[in-house]
Design a protein around this motif. Structure first.
Motif, mmCIF file in Angstrom:
data_model
loop_
_atom_site.group_PDB
_atom_site.id
_atom_site.type_symbol
_atom_site.label_atom_id
_atom_site.label_comp_id
_atom_site.label_asym_id
_atom_site.label_seq_id
_atom_site.Cartn_x
_atom_site.Cartn_y
_atom_site.Cartn_z
ATOM 1 N N ASP A 270 -11.679 9.830 -1.693
ATOM 2 C CA ASP A 270 -12.078 8.428 -1.576
ATOM 3 C C ASP A 270 -10.889 7.487 -1.446
ATOM 4 O O ASP A 270 -10.910 6.539 -0.669
ATOM 5 C CB ASP A 270 -12.912 7.990 -2.783
ATOM 6 C CG ASP A 270 -14.293 8.623 -2.807
ATOM 7 O OD1 ASP A 270 -14.732 9.160 -1.763
ATOM 8 O OD2 ASP A 270 -14.940 8.588 -3.881
ATOM 9 N N LYS A 271 -9.853 7.724 -2.237
ATOM 10 C CA LYS A 271 -8.743 6.775 -2.317
ATOM 11 C C LYS A 271 -7.601 7.058 -1.336
ATOM 12 O O LYS A 271 -6.797 6.182 -1.072
ATOM 13 C CB LYS A 271 -8.203 6.717 -3.739
ATOM 14 C CG LYS A 271 -9.240 6.192 -4.715
ATOM 15 C CD LYS A 271 -8.676 6.041 -6.097
ATOM 16 C CE LYS A 271 -9.762 5.662 -7.061
ATOM 17 N NZ LYS A 271 -9.863 4.280 -7.340
ATOM 18 N N VAL A 272 -7.537 8.288 -0.819
ATOM 19 C CA VAL A 272 -6.419 8.622 0.077
ATOM 20 C C VAL A 272 -6.923 9.156 1.412
ATOM 21 O O VAL A 272 -6.704 8.546 2.455
ATOM 22 C CB VAL A 272 -5.459 9.645 -0.579
ATOM 23 C CG1 VAL A 272 -4.338 10.025 0.385
ATOM 24 C CG2 VAL A 272 -4.881 9.086 -1.868
ATOM 25 N N GLU A 273 -7.577 10.306 1.368
ATOM 26 C CA GLU A 273 -7.920 11.009 2.600
ATOM 27 C C GLU A 273 -8.814 10.194 3.527
ATOM 28 O O GLU A 273 -8.598 10.189 4.738
ATOM 29 C CB GLU A 273 -8.567 12.352 2.264
ATOM 30 C CG GLU A 273 -7.608 13.298 1.571
ATOM 31 C CD GLU A 273 -8.255 14.561 1.063
ATOM 32 O OE1 GLU A 273 -9.386 14.879 1.469
ATOM 33 O OE2 GLU A 273 -7.620 15.248 0.239
ATOM 34 N N SER A 274 -9.786 9.496 2.979
ATOM 35 C CA SER A 274 -10.708 8.738 3.827
ATOM 36 C C SER A 274 -10.063 7.467 4.398
ATOM 37 O O SER A 274 -10.584 6.882 5.334
ATOM 38 C CB SER A 274 -11.971 8.373 3.042
ATOM 39 O OG SER A 274 -11.657 7.485 1.987
ATOM 40 N N PRO B 155 7.583 9.682 1.586
ATOM 41 C CA PRO B 155 7.544 10.074 0.171
ATOM 42 C C PRO B 155 6.115 10.044 -0.396
ATOM 43 O O PRO B 155 5.738 10.925 -1.171
ATOM 44 C CB PRO B 155 8.435 9.042 -0.521
ATOM 45 C CG PRO B 155 9.402 8.623 0.544
ATOM 46 C CD PRO B 155 8.596 8.644 1.821
ATOM 47 N N MET B 156 5.319 9.064 0.012
ATOM 48 C CA MET B 156 3.928 8.996 -0.445
ATOM 49 C C MET B 156 3.112 10.160 0.117
ATOM 50 O O MET B 156 2.250 10.710 -0.555
ATOM 51 C CB MET B 156 3.281 7.668 -0.053
ATOM 52 C CG MET B 156 3.850 6.467 -0.793
ATOM 53 S SD MET B 156 3.575 6.562 -2.567
ATOM 54 C CE MET B 156 1.848 6.189 -2.637
ATOM 55 N N GLY B 157 3.401 10.546 1.353
ATOM 56 C CA GLY B 157 2.714 11.685 1.953
ATOM 57 C C GLY B 157 3.051 12.979 1.233
ATOM 58 O O GLY B 157 2.184 13.824 1.002
ATOM 59 N N LEU B 158 4.313 13.128 0.858
ATOM 60 C CA LEU B 158 4.723 14.313 0.104
ATOM 61 C C LEU B 158 4.070 14.328 -1.276
ATOM 62 O O LEU B 158 3.649 15.381 -1.756
ATOM 63 C CB LEU B 158 6.242 14.378 -0.016
ATOM 64 C CG LEU B 158 6.999 14.644 1.282
ATOM 65 C CD1 LEU B 158 8.500 14.536 1.062
ATOM 66 C CD2 LEU B 158 6.630 15.997 1.850
ATOM 67 N N GLN B 159 3.977 13.156 -1.905
ATOM 68 C CA GLN B 159 3.325 13.075 -3.218
ATOM 69 C C GLN B 159 1.849 13.455 -3.102
ATOM 70 O O GLN B 159 1.320 14.177 -3.941
ATOM 71 C CB GLN B 159 3.458 11.667 -3.809
ATOM 72 C CG GLN B 159 2.842 11.536 -5.192
ATOM 73 C CD GLN B 159 3.503 12.452 -6.211
ATOM 74 O OE1 GLN B 159 4.716 12.557 -6.260
ATOM 75 N NE2 GLN B 159 2.708 13.119 -7.013
ATOM 76 N N TYR B 160 1.200 12.989 -2.053
ATOM 77 C CA TYR B 160 -0.196 13.378 -1.797
ATOM 78 C C TYR B 160 -0.304 14.890 -1.656
ATOM 79 O O TYR B 160 -1.173 15.526 -2.240
ATOM 80 C CB TYR B 160 -0.711 12.686 -0.528
ATOM 81 C CG TYR B 160 -1.874 13.399 0.107
ATOM 82 C CD1 TYR B 160 -3.155 13.273 -0.419
ATOM 83 C CD2 TYR B 160 -1.694 14.227 1.210
ATOM 84 C CE1 TYR B 160 -4.221 13.946 0.152
ATOM 85 C CE2 TYR B 160 -2.743 14.906 1.780
ATOM 86 C CZ TYR B 160 -4.011 14.758 1.247
ATOM 87 O OH TYR B 160 -5.065 15.448 1.811
ATOM 88 N N LEU B 161 0.600 15.476 -0.880
ATOM 89 C CA LEU B 161 0.569 16.915 -0.634
ATOM 90 C C LEU B 161 0.765 17.708 -1.926
ATOM 91 O O LEU B 161 0.048 18.672 -2.187
ATOM 92 C CB LEU B 161 1.646 17.277 0.387
ATOM 93 C CG LEU B 161 1.661 18.697 0.899
ATOM 94 C CD1 LEU B 161 0.346 19.035 1.598
ATOM 95 C CD2 LEU B 161 2.831 18.892 1.836
#
Length: 171
Positions: free
Chosen positions: A139-143, A59-65
């Motif tokens: 900075d907060k997610v992808e890295s 669910p967090m990955g979908l929210q990121y997307l």
């Protein structure tokens, strides 16, 4: 007829902000078109509600997307609006003064003291805001997620295989 380098020189002299702006945001728009949109469509569209879980999307990955897609779409829309304003400026022939939807005069690059320059137009402020948000997302997610780019690339490839029917199960 002007050569390509003459056109570029002319563009730089009349619209110095345009080339750096386009260069900076073209990567964002290209990534959305070739990667984010493809993955979002593969995971979020369609009748199969099991698809995201089947490929290991959280669910967090979908929210990121969804967040990344909305951010990139907003950048594309704002760049398009900027280009429309610049185009209207050129076609109006009135020293960069155009009328916005509210009937106010807007100076989008001319030398008149009436109106506001395009550089201080809310579109430019919004583009700066989107850029800042993209940096925060990085900075907060992808890295912080190992191989996120590889995961996205693999989902793009899987989506292409599914569309082409290349995922035959002939065991």
């Amino acid at each position: 007829k002007l050569s390509r380098s003459d056109k570029r020189r002319l563009l730089k002299s009349h619209h110095p902000e345009l080339l750096p702006l386009m260069s900076h945001f073209s990567e964002v728009i290209q990534e959305w078109d070739q990667k984010t949109r493809v993955v979002a469509n593969a995971l979020l569209d369609g009748d199969d509600k099991e698809t995201p879980e089947a490929v290991g999307a959280t669910p967090m990955g979908l929210q990121y997307l969804v967040t990344k897609s909305a951010l990139q779409t907003s950048v594309a829309l704002n760049v398009a609006m900027y280009l429309l304003l610049k185009s209207e400026q050129q076609s109006s022939g009135v020293d960069g003064i155009v009328e916005d939807d509210g009937g106010d005069m807007l100076d989008i690059g001319g030398t008149s003291e009436e109106g506001t320059s395009i550089e201080s137009h809310p579109i430019m402020a919004r583009l700066k805001q989107w850029n800042s948000m993209a940096e925060k997302l990085d900075d907060k997610v992808e890295s912080k997620i190992d191989n996120l780019s590889d995961q996205m690339d693999n989902l793009v490839k899987a989506s292409a295989l599914m569309k082409s029917g290349g995922g035959d199960d002939d065991d």
